[in-house]
Design an enzyme around this catalytic site. Structure first.
Site, PDB file in Angstrom:
ATOM      1  N   LEU A 107      48.220  45.190  38.068  1.00 51.91           N
ATOM      2  CA  LEU A 107      47.853  43.779  38.123  1.00 51.91           C
ATOM      3  C   LEU A 107      47.788  43.254  36.695  1.00 51.91           C
ATOM      4  CD1 LEU A 107      44.990  43.552  40.800  1.00 51.91           C
ATOM      5  CD2 LEU A 107      47.304  42.644  41.013  1.00 51.91           C
ATOM      6  N   ASP A 108      48.136  41.980  36.517  1.00 47.66           N
ATOM      7  CA  ASP A 108      48.074  41.374  35.191  1.00 47.66           C
ATOM      8  C   ASP A 108      46.637  41.320  34.680  1.00 47.66           C
ATOM      9  OD1 ASP A 108      50.778  41.017  35.166  1.00 47.66           O
ATOM     10  OD2 ASP A 108      50.711  38.895  35.741  1.00 47.66           O
ATOM     11  N   TYR A 109      46.510  41.169  33.373  1.00 46.11           N
ATOM     12  CA  TYR A 109      45.198  41.100  32.712  1.00 46.11           C
ATOM     13  C   TYR A 109      44.295  40.046  33.340  1.00 46.11           C
ATOM     14  CZ  TYR A 109      41.924  39.568  29.053  1.00 46.11           C
ATOM     15  OH  TYR A 109      40.802  39.173  28.371  1.00 46.11           O
ATOM     16  N   THR A 111      44.463  38.652  36.294  1.00 48.44           N
ATOM     17  CA  THR A 111      44.407  38.685  37.751  1.00 48.44           C
ATOM     18  C   THR A 111      43.340  39.652  38.237  1.00 48.44           C
ATOM     19  OG1 THR A 111      46.772  38.218  37.819  1.00 48.44           O
ATOM     20  CG2 THR A 111      45.773  39.037  39.841  1.00 48.44           C
ATOM     21  N   ARG A 218      54.198  33.210  39.866  1.00 52.76           N
ATOM     22  CA  ARG A 218      53.852  32.164  38.892  1.00 52.76           C
ATOM     23  C   ARG A 218      54.732  30.952  39.066  1.00 52.76           C
ATOM     24  NH1 ARG A 218      52.598  35.518  33.303  1.00 52.76           N
ATOM     25  NH2 ARG A 218      51.082  36.931  34.194  1.00 52.76           N
TER      26      ARG A 218
END
Length: 218
Positions: A107-109, A111, A218
């Site tokens: 997962l992104d930072y 998120t 996104r």
């Protein structure tokens, strides 16, 4: 009629909301205790503690709730999801791995969400096969600007690398020069409409990726 996967995702969404409420309540209590002791501090989201971790165990897996603005792993950060796992579950640390645990996905930072952590090589291999074969399905909650007028929709707009970016990081949607794009298809369902703290209207959506393009949501 919602698909069976989206129906299951709505059930999981209720659990996700309950977990977020528990985390927020815990942070409020910590701030109240600090105020009473005269040591009040502004607790930024990127200043989580090693103990700020919620985990469910199932067979050979841990399902860890990653908080927003938290790195999964980082050699220079003292608090990451990996260091939280190590502090809260030292009995499962595997010294043969780079950071202590085998994560089946990322997962992104910024998120937040649930991550699957395998506790053995065999479990990691099985989980990797599920994700590679698309038999494991991931759903996401997102806040978007404005009030959408539909209940269900499918977003189909290509996304890919911006070939004009020499670093090779920048992404872009289809339709502009210098872009190398591929298909991106996302199933969307409306969860609710509301207003943000600053008065702006927003919609909460449940998203399921039907293709695997990077940065698709996104």
């Amino acid at each position: 009629m919602l698909s069976s996967s989206l129906a299951l995702a709505f059930v999981l969404t209720k659990y996700w909301h309950r977990l977020r409420r528990l985390v927020c309540a815990r942070l409020r209590r910590s701030q109240a205790d600090a105020d009473a002791a005269g040591t009040a501090t502004c607790r930024k989201r990127n200043r989580w503690l090693l103990s700020d971790l919620h985990v469910l165990r199932h067979a050979d897996y841990l399902f860890a709730f990653k908080l927003p603005d938290l790195h999964i792993d980082h050699p220079a950060e003292p608090v990451t999801l990996q260091t939280q796992l190590g502090a809260c579950h030292p009995e499962h640390v595997d010294p043969t791995t780079a950071f202590g645990f085998r994560l089946a996905h990322q997962l992104d930072y910024a998120t937040s969400g649930v991550l699957c952590v395998a506790l053995s090589k065999r479990a990691a291999k099985m989980a990797a096969a599920c994700f590679a074969g698309r038999t494991a399905r991931k759903c996401y909650l997102a806040l978007v600007h404005g009030h959408v007028q539909w209940v269900q929709a499918v977003c189909e707009r290509a996304i890919g690398l911006d070939e004009s970016d020499e670093r090779g990081f920048r992404m872009a949607v289809d339709g502009a020069p210098g872009k190398h794009c591929g298909p991106a298809r996302t199933e969307c369902a409306l969860v609710g409409r509301g207003v943000l703290d600053d008065g702006r209207p927003a919609s909460k959506l449940l998203l399921r990726r039907l293709t695997g393009r990077g940065h698709q949501l996104r």
